[in-house]
Design a protein around this motif. Sequence first.
Motif, PDB file in Angstrom:
ATOM      1  N   ASP A   1       0.813  -1.216   0.000  1.00 30.99           N
ATOM      2  CA  ASP A   1       0.000   0.000   0.000  1.00 30.99           C
ATOM      3  C   ASP A   1       0.847   1.267   0.000  1.00 30.99           C
ATOM      4  O   ASP A   1       0.309   2.369  -0.131  1.00 30.99           O
ATOM      5  CB  ASP A   1      -0.981   0.007   1.194  1.00 30.99           C
TER       6      ASP A   1
ATOM      7  N   ASN B   1      -3.547  -2.816  -2.528  1.00 35.23           N
ATOM      8  CA  ASN B   1      -4.207  -3.472  -1.398  1.00 35.23           C
ATOM      9  C   ASN B   1      -4.542  -4.910  -1.790  1.00 35.23           C
ATOM     10  O   ASN B   1      -4.362  -5.317  -2.936  1.00 35.23           O
ATOM     11  CB  ASN B   1      -5.467  -2.703  -0.961  1.00 35.23           C
ATOM     12  N   GLY B   2      -5.020  -5.677  -0.811  1.00 31.82           N
ATOM     13  CA  GLY B   2      -5.284  -7.084  -1.056  1.00 31.82           C
ATOM     14  C   GLY B   2      -6.342  -7.345  -2.101  1.00 31.82           C
ATOM     15  O   GLY B   2      -6.236  -8.302  -2.892  1.00 31.82           O
TER      16      GLY B   2
ATOM     17  N   MET C   1       0.210  -6.074   5.877  1.00 30.48           N
ATOM     18  CA  MET C   1      -0.611  -5.040   6.519  1.00 30.48           C
ATOM     19  C   MET C   1      -1.077  -4.033   5.481  1.00 30.48           C
ATOM     20  O   MET C   1      -0.332  -3.139   5.086  1.00 30.48           O
ATOM     21  CB  MET C   1       0.202  -4.326   7.610  1.00 30.48           C
ATOM     22  N   MET C   2      -2.321  -4.199   5.004  1.00 33.70           N
ATOM     23  CA  MET C   2      -2.854  -3.302   3.970  1.00 33.70           C
ATOM     24  C   MET C   2      -4.331  -3.044   4.214  1.00 33.70           C
ATOM     25  O   MET C   2      -5.021  -3.844   4.854  1.00 33.70           O
ATOM     26  CB  MET C   2      -2.672  -3.928   2.583  1.00 33.70           C
TER      27      MET C   2
ATOM     28  N   ASP D   1      -6.455  -7.433   3.811  1.00 33.11           N
ATOM     29  CA  ASP D   1      -5.044  -7.579   4.203  1.00 33.11           C
ATOM     30  C   ASP D   1      -4.356  -8.678   3.390  1.00 33.11           C
ATOM     31  O   ASP D   1      -4.984  -9.437   2.652  1.00 33.11           O
ATOM     32  CB  ASP D   1      -4.892  -7.809   5.711  1.00 33.11           C
TER      33      ASP D   1
ATOM     34  N   THR E   1       7.100  -8.271   4.814  1.00 33.19           N
ATOM     35  CA  THR E   1       6.494  -7.358   5.783  1.00 33.19           C
ATOM     36  C   THR E   1       7.548  -6.699   6.661  1.00 33.19           C
ATOM     37  O   THR E   1       8.678  -7.196   6.777  1.00 33.19           O
ATOM     38  CB  THR E   1       5.463  -8.117   6.655  1.00 33.19           C
TER      39      THR E   1
ATOM     40  N   LYS F   1       1.005 -13.196  12.559  1.00 32.56           N
ATOM     41  CA  LYS F   1       0.997 -12.876  11.133  1.00 32.56           C
ATOM     42  C   LYS F   1       1.832 -13.886  10.338  1.00 32.56           C
ATOM     43  O   LYS F   1       1.471 -14.280   9.229  1.00 32.56           O
ATOM     44  CB  LYS F   1       1.538 -11.462  10.895  1.00 32.56           C
TER      45      LYS F   1
END
Length: 218
Positions: free
Chosen positions: A18, A44-45, A65-66, A70, A91, A98
């Motif tokens: 992102d 984004n996802g 993390m988006m 996600d 990440t 995660k």
Amino acid sequence: MTQSHTNAPTIRLLLVDDHDVVRQGLKMFLSLDESLEIVGEARNGAEAVTEAARLRPDVVIMDLMMPVLDGVQATRQIRAAQPEVEVLALTSALEEHKVNAAIQAGASGYLLKDASSDMLLTAIHHAARGEVYLHPEAAQRLVLDFRSPEMREHLTAREVLILQLMARGHSNRTIAGELSVGEPTVKTHVSRILGKLELESRTQAAVYALKAGIAKLE
């Protein structure tokens, strides 16, 4: 020094993050490797799922993390729709839940954004071959945190050997060569191993091997 992959087929990449600056930085660096081709980007996802279906890349480099959707959910959706597409989680934070979530969703690798350039290239080429690649710190966390199910049956000596080779990131073809058997035979063994361990992916099996002490971190 970066390894030469000139004889290997071009690996088609989809970059998902992102942050524009991160994507641009990855694009500039990865474009220096002639064996890589960046075919698309997503912010984004949700965009990642759409673009993966449209572009059919070999490897998706996925931020976790988006907004909107996600990276974990996007990974799960991409892998469900296109099992042949490999996902490399990239990440900035090493959070155990995660890491595990990404692996459970089907990511074949997990890398921190502060990884060296050589490590990133190695991870991409491993992913393109369907091999496991985990950032050393992520592997340590997975060994501590991964909740492996109880085995339904004991593994045979041959299955243990194949599991060890899987944990080292070897592909079915490489394992077949080392054991002097056909690739379909290895594939059958891998399926049996996953069934006995009640796991869904090679990466989960690699983590299990580390957790159980069947294989060691090098």
